[in-house]
Design an enzyme around this catalytic site. Structure first.
Site, PDB file in Angstrom:
ATOM      1  N   GLY A  73       0.808  -1.283   0.113  1.00  0.00           N
ATOM      2  CA  GLY A  73      -0.138   0.014   0.094  1.00  0.00           C
ATOM      3  C   GLY A  73       0.923   1.156   0.172  1.00  0.00           C
ATOM      4  O   GLY A  73       1.918   1.361  -0.842  1.00  0.00           O
ATOM      5  N   GLY A  74       0.374   2.275   0.816  1.00  0.00           N
ATOM      6  CA  GLY A  74       1.287   3.631   0.588  1.00  0.00           C
ATOM      7  C   GLY A  74       2.702   3.456   1.426  1.00  0.00           C
ATOM      8  O   GLY A  74       3.289   4.195   1.106  1.00  0.00           O
ATOM      9  N   GLY A 112      23.522   8.991 -31.394  1.00  0.00           N
ATOM     10  CA  GLY A 112      23.380   9.700 -30.400  1.00  0.00           C
ATOM     11  C   GLY A 112      23.921   9.248 -29.368  1.00  0.00           C
ATOM     12  O   GLY A 112      24.096   9.923 -27.945  1.00  0.00           O
ATOM     13  N   ALA A 113      24.019   7.856 -28.994  1.00  0.00           N
ATOM     14  CA  ALA A 113      24.493   7.368 -27.795  1.00  0.00           C
ATOM     15  C   ALA A 113      25.945   7.602 -27.290  1.00  0.00           C
ATOM     16  O   ALA A 113      26.286   7.683 -26.212  1.00  0.00           O
ATOM     17  CB  ALA A 113      24.361   5.628 -27.971  1.00  0.00           C
TER      18      ALA A 113
END
Length: 511
Positions: free
Chosen positions: A168-169, A403-404
């Site tokens: 949960g939280g 681009g790498a």
């Protein structure tokens, strides 16, 4: 009963937790008790407990008849290798370790003290979640903790160990912290459990498959380390702490180095295959370069095409970021980009120099990657490297394509020292693909020998590391066996480095 005896009685009650029967059940499940965990984590005799006598304030649902000093949470401070840390440990034997208003106040108190004194925070989580009987007050306690996690981020190292349930939280505090440890077979994390999932989506799934240690260490990436039992987990936390400063104003702790600084390893000269499409293990490169061959890997089981972790050079902690050609040829994809970006930003926040070993043929192609947002996620890694102001050194061992090349610590994004091995190939793309495009018409009528000649010509004219060195994008082309010495000399030269960012509240990293 006099007052001294009353103090002793209440302290003894707190030490008992949920009692010997529940503590024995913990042991049968392969888990240590909260106090045993704290004792194992910290230097012997160094723990000073806080709020040992705090009790819950809930008087509904018969809770006034179930009051245990400490209320199922051990908090305080102690030492790891003589250095101050703050710690809290949830006690599953008391109300299932559930978080009450009192628990939250205790955790917030140690986090506030840690911020005031500049010391790391370590949370040992073993809890069934919010204490239902306390309603919104318990939920408010979680939010108070989340706020402090956020304010402490980048100021103090924050470490979470999941040593039982965390649902949960409760999962969002560990998610904000820097590193998450999990224990095989006894720990799990999820926002909604198997029963809720079955009701809503009709999926049948076990706790282990949904949120077990290997699920989060290999699939989701939520976990950074997996241990076989509680003791190994706590020893791993101690090892991690040996690389980290106490806060963002300090340098990481240095050790005496017995490994010769000028140690040359001839095996490095033969490690990269001559054929550029053959794999090799980048971990072997790292082990042969760093002090004593010790690489403390982070996120070992997640996005294996990227390696991140800590090592030492000349006794000084460094963060290692490396492509792994043994997996997916070392391509960058969504998971590896996010993995690398988070680690780079941690090292930058805590003054840990970055060493990048680069062998990357580009970003992984495919519709799954494009639809999943590889542009946005790849930009995270680019942003992280460009933003970092710590000493940055890159070694290109083989491929640095497209681009790498720019993303992986290139000179153009403020990397201080860029080195390349003779085997480095720095180009827009690989020679075969480039030749197919550039010389397509010319080669259509020619034989295979002409194509091979063009590939060789392309490598010499465009992909050679000496071409990049002529432009100053590579500071030097070095022999592989001298990598260790060159890295240490560069780190020594960069010890007094000062770099700045434009004045702003914060940047807007492409999340």
């Amino acid at each position: 009963m006099n007052r001294i005896e009353e103090v002793r009685r209440r302290h003894a009650a707190a030490d008992e937790g949920g009692g010997p029967e529940r503590r024995e059940r913990q042991h049968r499940e392969g888990k240590l008790s909260a106090r045993e965990r704290v004792e194992q984590l910290l230097d012997p005799g160094s723990f000073e407990e806080l709020d040992k006598l705090v009790q819950h304030r809930c008087r509904d649902f018969g809770m006034d008849e179930q009051v245990i000093p400490g209320d199922g949470l051990v908090t305080g401070y102690g030492r790891i290798d003589g250095r101050l840390v703050y710690v809290f440990a949830q006690d599953f034997t008391v109300f299932g370790g559930s978080l009450s208003e009192s628990n939250a106040r205790k955790i917030c108190k140690v986090m506030d003290l840690a911020m005031k004194t500049g010391a790391p925070i370590i949370g040992l989580n073993d809890s069934g979640g919010a204490r239902i009987q306390e309603g919104v007050v318990s939920l408010a306690g979680y939010a108070d903790i989340f706020l402090r996690n956020t304010l402490a981020s980048g100021v103090l190292p924050q470490i979470s160990a999941i040593m039982g349930p965390c649902a949960g939280g409760a999962v969002y505090s560990p998610a904000i912290t820097d590193f998450t440890f999990m224990v095989a077979n006894t720990s799990y994390m999820f926002v909604t459990g198997p029963d809720v999932i079955k009701t809503v989506t009709h999926e049948d799934v076990t706790k282990e498959k949904l949120g077990g240690s290997m699920t989060h260490n290999s699939v989701s990436g939520v976990g950074h380390f997996v241990a076989q039992d509680d003791r190994e987990c706590l020893e791993m936390i101690r090892e991690l702490m040996s690389f980290l400063p106490l806060n963002n104003r300090e340098d990481p702790p240095r050790r005496a180095c017995s490994d010769p600084i000028d140690r040359a390893d001839p095996e490095l000269n033969r490690l990269v295959p001559e054929e550029s499409d053959l794999p090799y293990d980048m971990k072997e490169v790292i082990h042969r370069v760093v002090d004593d061959g010790w690489f403390f890997e982070v996120h070992e089981h997640f996005a294996k095409n990227m390696l991140v972790g800590f090592a030492r050079l000349d006794g000084r902690p460094v963060g290692i970021v490396a492509n792994q050609p043994a997996f997916l040829a070392g391509c960058l994809d969504i998971d590896s980009s996010v993995k690398g970006a988070r680690f780079v930003r941690f090292c930058d926040a805590f003054n840990i120099p970055l060493i990048t070993f680069e062998d990357v043929p580009g970003f992984l192609p495919g519709t799954d990657q494009e639809f999943g947002g590889i542009i946005r996620h790849g930009a995270k890694l680019l942003y992280a490297f460009a933003e970092a102001t710590v000493p940055k050194i890159t070694v290109i061992t083989r491929k640095a394509y497209g681009g790498a090349y720019c993303v992986m610590g290139s000179k153009h994004i403020r990397t201080d020292i860029n080195l390349a091995w003779p085997s480095a190939e720095i180009a827009v793309m690989g020679a075969e693909g480039a030749v197919n495009i550039v010389y397509r018409r010319e080669l259509s009528a020619a034989g295979p020998d002409a194509r091979a000649a063009k590939i060789d010509e392309f490598n010499q004219r465009f992909a050679s590391p000496f071409v990049a060195a002529e432009y100053g994008f590579i500071d030097d082309v070095i022999e592989p066996h001298e990598t260790r010495l060159r890295l240490i000399n560069a780190l020594r030269a960069l010890e007094t480095k000062v770099d700045t960012m434009p004045r702003k509240k914060h940047g807007n990293i492409p999340l």
